[in-house]
Design an enzyme around this catalytic site. Sequence first.
Site, PDB file in Angstrom:
ATOM      1  CG  ASP A 243      23.711 -58.529 -38.872  1.00 51.10           C
ATOM      2  OD1 ASP A 243      23.221 -58.412 -40.014  1.00 51.10           O
ATOM      3  OD2 ASP A 243      24.197 -57.571 -38.254  1.00 51.10           O
TER       4      ASP A 243
ATOM      5  CB  CYS B 215      22.430 -59.891 -42.530  1.00 53.05           C
ATOM      6  SG  CYS B 215      23.298 -58.736 -43.574  1.00 53.05           S
TER       7      CYS B 215
ATOM      8  CD  GLU C 286      28.027 -50.317 -37.554  1.00 56.51           C
ATOM      9  OE1 GLU C 286      29.248 -50.118 -37.690  1.00 56.51           O
ATOM     10  OE2 GLU C 286      27.463 -51.372 -37.908  1.00 56.51           O
TER      11      GLU C 286
ATOM     12  CB  CYS D 109      18.961 -51.781 -43.289  1.00 57.71           C
ATOM     13  SG  CYS D 109      20.640 -51.690 -42.631  1.00 57.71           S
TER      14      CYS D 109
ATOM     15  CG  HIS E 161      22.724 -50.794 -38.680  1.00 57.11           C
ATOM     16  ND1 HIS E 161      22.903 -52.084 -39.113  1.00 57.11           N
ATOM     17  CD2 HIS E 161      23.901 -50.390 -38.136  1.00 57.11           C
ATOM     18  CE1 HIS E 161      24.156 -52.448 -38.853  1.00 57.11           C
ATOM     19  NE2 HIS E 161      24.773 -51.446 -38.263  1.00 57.11           N
TER      20      HIS E 161
HETATM   21  N1  DGL Z   1      23.255 -56.027 -41.670  1.00 65.10           N
HETATM   22  C1  DGL Z   1      23.218 -55.236 -42.884  1.00 65.10           C
HETATM   23  C2  DGL Z   1      21.799 -55.285 -43.460  1.00 65.10           C
HETATM   24  O1  DGL Z   1      20.822 -55.525 -42.769  1.00 65.10           O
HETATM   25  C3  DGL Z   1      23.669 -53.800 -42.652  1.00 65.10           C
HETATM   26  C4  DGL Z   1      25.136 -53.665 -42.327  1.00 65.10           C
HETATM   27  C5  DGL Z   1      26.051 -54.111 -43.454  1.00 65.10           C
HETATM   28  O2  DGL Z   1      26.046 -53.495 -44.537  1.00 65.10           O
HETATM   29  O3  DGL Z   1      26.766 -55.088 -43.244  1.00 65.10           O
HETATM   30  O4  DGL Z   1      21.630 -55.080 -44.629  1.00 65.10           O
END
Ligand code: DGL
Length: 281
Positions: free
Chosen positions: A19, A82, A159, A194, A196
């Site tokens: 990620d 990710c 975050e 995403c 998060h």
């Molecule tokens: N890990 C990214 C995603 O799932 C979110 C954080 C980032 O923009 O790096 O798209």
Amino acid sequence: MNGSDRGLHSRRPTIGVFDSGFGGLTVLKALLEVITGADYTYFGDTARLPYGSKSVETVARYAIEAAHYLESHGAQMLVIACNTATALALDQMTAAAHVPVIGVVEPGAEAAASATKNQKIVVIGTEATVSSHAYRKALESRQLQAREKACPLLVPLVEEGWVEHSITEQVARIYLAEAFADGFHDADTLVLGCTHYPLLKPLLHRVTPGNVSIVDSAESTAHAGASRLRQLVPAIADGEERRSVPRFKFFATDSTEKFRRLGERFLGHPIDNVEHVDLKE
Ligand code: DGL
């Protein structure tokens, strides 16, 4: 050797999870629910996040470096947690890797296809994920209608730890009102595109219409990873290794202390064993 099963003869495979930072720990958490007969090596590119606002070229370059790093540290299968890296660079990562590679978009789209009753889906993600239209293409190839909506403020809010904050709720309400507008007011499925967003699930349930199913691409990916692994490592399918305790190794390109601190919120339990990695620009 691309996509081969090199090294997957061992009964206790090592799964590499990649990620841009901490968010992919939601995918690791989901993997742990379904695959305990494996060890895990996690790479968080915390020094170079966010990926969600970067170009295809940059994300692909970073992602390939990370894939090579994980492979060189024993990963026998790669899970690209990710969404942005999957959406922008899955093909390039698959071509560059010597082990099977699983991304989050296809499993997410597949789960949405099973969940929807009226074939109308809303996907939320980063700017880069939405601009790539990877989810829309995956959904349209399943004869589904898709509306994609970038929600860039949600990553920093998560975050910050504001997962139950009134500001986050207000922001989510605005984004979702825009997403569920016009022809999509009756969409019945919301894909969390995403890493998060799984932390916002309770809040998102509150701010979406009651009939909307929420598809967590972290969970769908874990199930896709588990079935791929069962094909490749029969001992996992037998459940022989089920009761063994997974071993973890974490690599982060920025502060290991910050990775530990923030990571625990995403993984849901304490993290140790974090090593700093210096990848050259
Ligand atoms: N890990 C990214 C995603 O799932 C979110 C954080 C980032 O923009 O790096 O798209």
